[in-house]
Design an enzyme around this catalytic site. Structure first.
Site, short mmCIF file in Angstrom:
data_model
loop_
_atom_site.label_atom_id
_atom_site.label_comp_id
_atom_site.label_asym_id
_atom_site.label_seq_id
_atom_site.Cartn_x
_atom_site.Cartn_y
_atom_site.Cartn_z
N HIS A 111 0.84 -1.20 0.00
CA HIS A 111 0.00 0.00 0.00
C HIS A 111 0.87 1.25 0.00
CE1 HIS A 111 -3.32 2.71 1.36
NE2 HIS A 111 -3.95 1.96 0.47
N HIS A 141 -7.44 -1.83 -5.35
CA HIS A 141 -7.69 -2.44 -4.05
C HIS A 141 -8.32 -3.82 -4.19
CE1 HIS A 141 -6.89 1.75 -2.90
NE2 HIS A 141 -6.43 1.23 -1.78
N PHE A 284 -1.65 6.62 4.42
CA PHE A 284 -1.42 5.62 3.36
C PHE A 284 -0.29 4.66 3.72
CE2 PHE A 284 -2.91 8.71 -0.20
CZ PHE A 284 -4.20 8.25 -0.11
N HIS A 297 -11.60 -2.48 3.32
CA HIS A 297 -11.57 -2.46 1.86
C HIS A 297 -12.42 -3.56 1.23
CE1 HIS A 297 -9.53 0.92 0.20
NE2 HIS A 297 -8.94 1.00 1.37
CU1 C2O Z 1 -5.55 2.52 -0.50
CU2 C2O Z 1 -8.33 2.80 1.93
O1 C2O Z 1 -6.80 3.16 0.88
#
Ligand code: C2O
Length: 364
Positions: A111, A141, A284, A297
């Site tokens: 990430h 993601h 991040f 996510h």
């Molecule tokens: Cu890549 Cu919730 O962020």
């Protein structure tokens, strides 16, 4: 051998093709990952987000069919047996050697690498690749979780294993899921806002301040209305919901409705207010060090699928710069894989789906 899109650009330039006729999908220049990523917060030093290098990157191919579908369940509804498997898998991932790209902290660094400027864009050595704030947000993601989930499944020898999702769009899921709050569990992260316990109703529009206590019913009502706005009223076309185009050479784009809110506020709601950069979830570079990141996510990912089912205009971009953009991850066998956005559009083709939960915001 690393033959990225850079080669194609070279050829095109030689033959004098007008730039407007070139395809411009984005891709990370993984051969030149910069350990001193230029978008790290100023006080974060000595962190190298770059994964171990590989000189053998294979192209991802969707299987023709799947023998079974991995079902992601709401984190507040998982049973004891599942929880045992999940915690065991995370513990194993944390105990892999640090230089194994499947190691938990290596996974978290993915990430950082894609979001804090460790990679430039193939063909544009001066321009960082950023997977937030554009149409790359959902597919990046999705692919990231896909490989993460398969690594966990492999570690416990269970190819049906699926990660849970944080069902924050449903009243029953509007707290920190309890499975992440046990300090003795590998699912726990000590760098979180301590006041946001599983007993506290979350605020999907959290702005960094806990306002005067609002009655739980009132907050739930606000949250549901916010979901309606971000999924429906503010999401009437792909650009509004998914984010605007981001082609190779672009330095900016615009985030879609759901990425802005509630995706962002929830990161900050979990992150520690007193930490310099709202670690872990609120920045991040550190967000994916908290196991809850992947559950958060997973629900973001679920919302992408849900949105596409809400109306005939809710479709993915049919644009080659979107479809041919690519990312590189390590799979469950520690093999580096290049996956294109076109392979990320349908969860069933990737072999997983979400356990159904009602969408009470639909008529909020
Ligand atoms: Cu890549 Cu919730 O962020």
């Amino acid at each position: 051998m690393l033959l990225g899109l850079g080669g194609l650009y070279g050829v095109a330039a030689t033959f004098g093709v007008a730039p407007s006729t070139l395809a411009n999908p984005t891709a990370p220049e993984v051969t030149q990952c910069r350990p001193d990523a230029d978008e790290l917060p100023g006080n974060v030093t000595g962190l190298n987000c770059c994964p171990p290098t590989s000189n053998n990157i294979v192209d991802f191919g969707l299987p023709r069919s799947h023998r079974f579908t991995r079902i992601r369940r709401p984190a507040h509804l998982v049973d004891k047996k599942y929880l045992e498997k999940y915690t065991k898998a995370i513990a194993l991932m944390k105990s892999l050697p640090f230089d194994d790209p499947r190691n938990f902290y290596q996974q978290a660094n993915v990430h950082c690498a894609y979001c804090n400027g460790a990679y430039s864009q193939v063909g544009f050595p001066e321009i960082d690749l950023q997977v937030h704030g554009s149409w790359l947000f959902f597919p990046f993601h999705r692919a990231y979780l896909y490989f993460y989930e398969r690594i966990l499944g492999k570690l416990i020898n269970d190819p049906k294993f699926a990660i849970p999702y944080w069902n924050w769009d449903h009243p029953d899921g509007m707290t920190l899921p309890a499975i992440y709050a046990d300090p003795t569990s590998p699912l726990y992260d000590p760098i979180r806002e301590p006041s946001h316990t599983p007993l506290v109703t979350l605020d999907l529009n959290y702005d960094g301040k806990d306002h005067d206590p609002v009655a739980r019913d009132e907050l739930i009502d606000r949250n549901l209305k916010l979901m309606y706005r971000q999924m429906i009223s503010n999401a009437k076309n792909p650009g509004l919901f998914m984010g605007k185009p981001y082609r190779a050479g672009d330095t900016k784009s615009t985030a879609g409705s759901l990425e802005n809110v509630p995706h962002g506020p929830l990161h900050n709601w979990v992150g520690k207010k007193e930490a310099t950069n709202w670690e872990n979830m609120g920045n991040f570079y550190s967000a994916a060090r908290d196991p809850i990141f992947y559950a958060h996510h997973a629900n973001v990912d679920r919302m992408w699928s849900v949105w596409k089912g809400l109306g005939p205009k809710n479709k993915d971009f049919n644009d080659r710069d979107f479809l041919d953009s690519s990312f590189i991850f390590y799979d469950e066998n520690a093999q580096a894989v290049r996956i294109k956005v076109r392979d990320c559009l349908d969860t069933k083709k990737l072999g997983y789906d979400y356990q159904h939960m009602d969408l009470p915001w639909l008529n909020a």
